[in-house]
Design an enzyme around this catalytic site. Structure first.
Site, PDB file in Angstrom:
ATOM      1  CE  LYS A 153       1.045  -5.627   9.643  1.00 22.97           C
ATOM      2  NZ  LYS A 153       0.430  -5.679   8.307  1.00 22.97           N
ATOM      3  CB  THR A 190      -0.908   0.044   1.236  1.00 27.53           C
ATOM      4  OG1 THR A 190      -0.075  -0.046   2.385  1.00 27.53           O
ATOM      5  CG2 THR A 190      -1.886  -1.087   1.232  1.00 27.53           C
ATOM      6  CB  THR A 195       3.283  -3.847   6.565  1.00 25.03           C
ATOM      7  OG1 THR A 195       1.875  -3.985   6.418  1.00 25.03           O
ATOM      8  CG2 THR A 195       3.697  -2.423   6.291  1.00 25.03           C
ATOM      9  CG  ASP A 196      -0.019  -8.578   5.552  1.00 31.49           C
ATOM     10  OD1 ASP A 196      -0.150  -7.591   6.308  1.00 31.49           O
ATOM     11  OD2 ASP A 196      -0.981  -9.248   5.119  1.00 31.49           O
TER      12      ASP A 196
END
Lengths: 620, 439
Positions: free
Chosen positions: B264, B109, B185-186
């Site tokens: 994360k 994103t 980011t995952d």
């Protein structure tokens, strides 16, 4: 239409949970923590346009947000929105049905871009719920264009420099927006329309009350003028003044444009001239102070604008104010123009020198401002832009209401292009079953409810019921009346007194049936006066298990001896001799308040009033 | 990808038939006639959750509404859409005077934009779009950007990691002061670990960054993260792979995590990433770069590129009552397995025979702890000792997913079977520590 065209947007906070999270819709004074964010125009919004917008964002506006007990990760923009609050959707649909509007088949939430920091996301979530419908205002039809459901913005608690501080408690409170077509032709009719819509919203029983819970945006255009939106009016009583003021402003601007056209005036062109050297020794403290701080005086010639800047024939403000408001948007506090000079410490000689420097002809005007380089240039650019608009008449814009009934420039009118779908919120199908359920349970109007309550509780004073319906929630009124009846209320008068006392005492919800009954009996037996009822209720609430006797003891109630009463009355009268001689009988009300305060409700108001009157007469 | 799904353009069944019947496509102006519900507006693409018989139109006032296509509704095509215009991407001029930084786009994103007409969110596909999302990059460094992929990070594979590592390597060899990798980011931490192992002897910063709020939103964290990452890549005295993301909810400070230590830890917050089992490397804020944690500085020698990996390695999470089938399936046909064990590194005892069989068949098993803090120790309890006797390798305090990436890399280096344990127990890229101290 030949007259002005006025449309309203009424925003009413709903007494439901927050729209996109499960936080309570309550304001808080305690701040748990703060964080700082920047908002940037997104890629596509910039596209190939608007360098100014990019410049603005590059200036680095930073916004501080305060977290409260009424906010969670959703308000902090740290978590996607949850499913919308079902009660809020029901309420918005209910309002739509009450207005005779046609609900959409599927509700699609949108993001409306707002970059002033009032939304942590940089957009406001909003959905169109229904279209059409109408209300009658003094027999005239005002069409409804849309009923929308949206989230309220964060509360601005501080503004300044290159940023602002917002509190997150208000962010996300559901708002229903009722927008009318521009069918309204006069200021008073607009006020009446707002009243009518407000009443209808309150009839739902779920309209939040208090400061800021209703806000109006007013759209106004006069023939030959342009659509101007006055945004965020909070006092209903001011609507007429804002509209009259705006009509006057537009008409004045049209008049000015006509004069400018006759003179073949033109927009200022070329760069601003640096006239700092002409004002070096000026007697104007404001100007010399700003120059001393390193500011430069920049001036432009306004060809053909003489007389258009100052006060106009109708006594209203001319273009000078308009230009100054544009300069303010880039942080330049004020400017001076030739129509108001000599003045403000600027001499005739200085004025002439500037005119000479700018080569002003007899119909030309000029203006100057003092600011540091970049800021000054930016302000001159805004002012130039506004002067060019003056040639055409009225520019479309959004304005902020001012406390004096006027308004000030805020920003250009946003367009529909600022909306795009909120993909995080799934669309909501409006089912026939839901509409049927809502139609069958449409709220009754206040008039109907008053009539019903009066018929059902004939013992209670009618006026008290009317006031209660206008001021308090239906549920609460019904509950109190039921409970009073359940206690086998004694005489109607006592019941009415207790009704009011209970209704306006916040602690009354906790009253047991026994406690309520004891109040009735005590009153009927004359063991205390009706004025002491709120104190008794408060005592019961704070002291579970208290008896009437202990309550009366604790609050010092119980009947006062007539001797003590007389003593207090003569004291108060003696202390307020001046007031009595100045106002005569008019002093009764304020003195009555003082006496009752000292008696702490231990005597009947009527007896006190008679005694007080007697005592005052002695003096006169 | 954290938030924001692309909007499905396609209508179905009856609605599609009706739209096809008049030749209408999203972007066209259509009119629906029939009772009070009539409306005219731009036909919008449908949301995945739009009901089957609903047509979504954008009204003149900007609002979208859903209208049911009923039997008596009449649809009219008023005007073919102007089409979706090509977005013009402003070209950002770069200064050759500033340090060269390679910006590699992989998706996620951090570089996406919304089409305001349709509401669809598109990923940045062109290198220029990446830079245009934060034009201030040009004030920081001389950016050379390249979009390698535009994928959701959960779709990453070993091959993608290899390609990313190779591009970073080439850039550094070519004289870049540092590399920035824009990533979803995952699985950013997985890629960071992989690149860490693939570039031994790293001499400059390779910084992965992303956003938790997509860049099509005004409140996106993308811009702040991208700028801070570029600053770190251009000027940071760092010779490691790092992850740079927000340090808190505020936009004014970013935190630098070691690529083999980051995780994360939140699904939505901007400060989702945490350094596990140690101190973060440092921060990048408005007042500059501050690398206060232990770290390797820049070097003068060129890094190596050792990108081979063996992806026949499984990763399983131990839990009470874990079924043999689950473990068996994770090891079937694999050459390695990493277990995120309970506590000190345990697995239900009944699974011991399966593990023994796997190891005896030439497989490598590494034990890590799902506690995420602290180290594995297979000497304390009998269950652990049995696993150790069976030949399970202690993953000390490596994060389970880092141990998994490392085992793939170690097996990819084609070392002899007995050396695998030794390499797994060696600290290659800061993925493990010998001491654990009180905070």
């Amino acid at each position: 239409m030949n007259g002005p065209r006025i449309g309203l947007e009424i925003h009413q906070q709903l007494a439901a949970g927050k729209l996109f999270c499960r936080c309570p819709s309550e304001l808080h004074e305690r701040v748990r923590g703060e964080f700082v964010r920047h908002l940037s125009p997104t890629l596509s919004e910039l596209g190939d346009v608007d360098k100014a917008a990019r410049l603005e964002s590059e200036k680095g506006m930073s916004f501080r947000y305060q977290d409260t007990e009424s906010s969670c990760l959703v308000e902090a923009d740290e978590e996607p929105p949850h499913r919308p609050d079902e009660d809020a959707i029901d309420l918005a649909l209910t309002v739509a049905l009450m207005l005779g509007a046609e609900p959409v088949d599927e509700i699609e939430f949108m993001r409306k871009i707002v970059l002033d920091g009032s939304n942590t996301t940089g957009f406001q979530r909003t959905a169109l719920i229904a279209r059409g419908g109408e209300i009658l205002v003094g027999g005239e039809r005002v069409r409804i264009s849309a009923v929308c459901l949206e989230e309220d913005a964060a509360r601005r608690v501080e503004s300044g420099g290159c940023g602002a501080t917002f509190r997150l408690d208000r962010l996300g409170i559901p708002l229903v927006e009722v927008a009318t077509e521009p069918d309204i032709g006069a200021p008073d009719m607009a006020r009446d329309a707002a009243l009518a819509i407000g009443r209808l919203l309150r009839d739902t029983g779920k309209a939040r009350r208090g400061i800021g819970s209703v806000r109006e945006d007013i759209n106004i255009s006069v023939p030959g003028g342009a659509r101007v939106e006055i945004k965020g009016v909070q006092e209903l009583g001011m609507i007429s003044s804002y509209i009259s003021g705006e009509i006057g402003r537009q008409e004045r601007l049209i008049g000015i444009a006509r004069v400018l056209a006759e003179r073949v005036a033109s927009a200022p062109s070329g760069e601003a001239a640096d006239i700092t050297h002409l004002l070096k020794g000026t007697g104007s403290k404001m100007v010399s102070g700003a120059i001393a701080k390193g500011g430069k005086a920049l001036a432009i010639r306004l060809p053909g604008f003489a007389g258009a800047l100052g006060i106009q024939k109708d006594g209203g403000k001319g273009l000078g104010t308009e230009l100054a408001q544009r300069a303010r948007t880039v942080g330049v506090k004020g400017l001076m123009h030739s129509d108001e000079l000599p003045g403000y410490g600027i001499t005739d000689d200085e004025k002439s020198a500037i005119e000479k420097e700018l080569r002003c002809g007899p119909t030309d005007a000029f203006l100057f401002l003092v600011a540091d380089g970049e800021k000054g240039k930016a302000a001159i650019a805004r002012v130039t832009e506004r002067a060019a608009e003056a040639l055409k008449g009225v520019p479309e814009e959004t304005r902020d209401p001012a406390p004096d009934g006027g308004s000030t420039y805020s920003r250009p009118l946003p367009g529909g292009a600022r909306m795009y779908p909120e993909t995080d919120v799934p669309p909501i199908l409006v089912t026939e079953e839901r509409l049927k359920r809502l139609r069958e349970n449409l709220p009754k109007s206040a008039a109907v409810r008053k009539k019903e309550l009066k018929e059902r509780y004939p013992g209670i004073d009618e006026q008290r019921i009317s006031i209660a319906v206008d001021e308090r929630e239906d549920g609460l009124i019904g509950e109190i009346l039921e409970r009073i009846c359940a206690c086998g209320a004694p005489d109607p008068k006592t019941a009415s007194v207790v009704f009011s006392a209970v209704l306006y005492t916040p602690e009354s919800k906790a009253l047991s049936k026994e406690e309520l009954t004891s109040i009735f009996t005590g009153l009927a037996e004359g063991s205390f006066s009706k004025e002491a009822v709120p104190a008794v209720i408060a005592h019961y609430a704070a002291n579970p298990g208290a008896t009437l006797a202990s309550a009366l003891g604790a609050i010092g109630a119980g009947s006062v001896s007539s001797g003590e009463m007389e003593k207090i009355i003569s004291e108060v009268v003696a202390e307020n001799k001046d007031l009595i001689s100045a106002r005569g009988e008019g002093a009764l009300a304020p003195l009555m308040g003082e006496v009752m305060k000292r008696l702490r409700g231990r005597a009947d108001g009527k007896l006190v009033s008679e005694a007080l009157k007697r005592e005052m007469k002695k003096l006169v | 990808m954290a938030i924001g799904h692309p909007v499905n353009m396609s209508y179905e069944a009856e609605v599609l038939k009706a739209l096809d019947g008049i030749g209408a496509r999203p972007g066209d102006i259509v009119r629906m006639e029939g009772g009070r519900k009539g409306a005219e507006g731009v036909l919008m693409p449908r949301h995945e959750f739009t009901s089957k018989d609903i047509i979504v139109v954008k009204l003149k006032n900007g609002y979208n509404i859903g209208l049911r296509l009923e039997r008596d509704s009449k649809l009219v095509l008023m005007k073919k859409g102007i089409g979706l215009p090509e977005r013009s991407v402003p070209k950002v001029g770069m200064s050759k005077e500033l340090p060269a930084v390679k910006l590699i786009g992989t998706g996620g994103t951090i570089a996406s934009y919304v089409d305001y007409k349709t509401g669809a969110v598109h990923p940045a596909l062109k290198a220029d779009e990446l830079v245009a999302s934060a034009p201030e990059l040009a004030d920081i460094c001389n950016i050379d950007s390249e979009v390698l992929y535009s994928i959701l990070s959960e779709d990453m594979t070993v091959e993608y990691w290899q390609n990313i590592a190779e591009h970073a390597f080439e850039a550094l060899k070519g004289g870049a002061a540092g590399v920035v990798i824009a990533h979803g980011t995952d699985t950013m931490a997985f890629t960071a670990a992989a690149v860490s192992f693939m570039l031994p002897g790293l001499n400059a910063p390779v910084v992965l960054t992303g956003s938790q709020r997509s860049s099509d939103r005004p409140s996106s964290d993308a811009r702040a993260n991208l700028l801070s990452a570029a600053r770190l890549a251009a000027y940071g005295d760092l010779g490691e792979v790092a992850i740079l993301m927000h340090s808190g909810s505020s936009d004014d400070s970013a935190i630098v995590h070691r690529g083999t230590r980051a995780r994360k830890m939140h699904s939505t917050r901007r400060d989702a990433f945490r350094t596990m089992g140690g101190e973060p490397i440092g921060t990048v804020g408005e007042d500059g770069i501050s690398l206060t944690g232990e770290h390797r500085g820049r070097g003068t020698t060129c890094p190596e590129l050792k990108k081979d990996m063996d992806d026949a390695v499984g990763l399983v999470y131990a839990y009470p009552g874990m079924h043999e089938k689950v473990l068996g399936a994770s090891m079937d046909g694999m050459r390695g397995i990493v277990i995120a064990g309970t506590g000190l590194g345990h697995l239900p005892s009944k699974l011991l025979p399966s593990i023994e069989k796997f190891i005896n068949g030439g497989g490598h098993a590494v034990m890590t702890t799902q506690c995420l803090g602290g180290a594995v120790n297979l000497s304390v309890y009998s269950n652990g000792r049995a696993l150790a006797r069976a030949g399970v390798i202690e993953g000390t305090d490596m994060l389970p997913e880092v141990a998994w990436v490392k085992l793939m890399w170690v097996l990819g280096q084609k070392v002899s079977g007995e050396k695998v344990g030794g390499l797994m127990a060696s600290n290659l890229a800061g993925e493990m520590s010998e001491r654990r101290v009180l905070d």
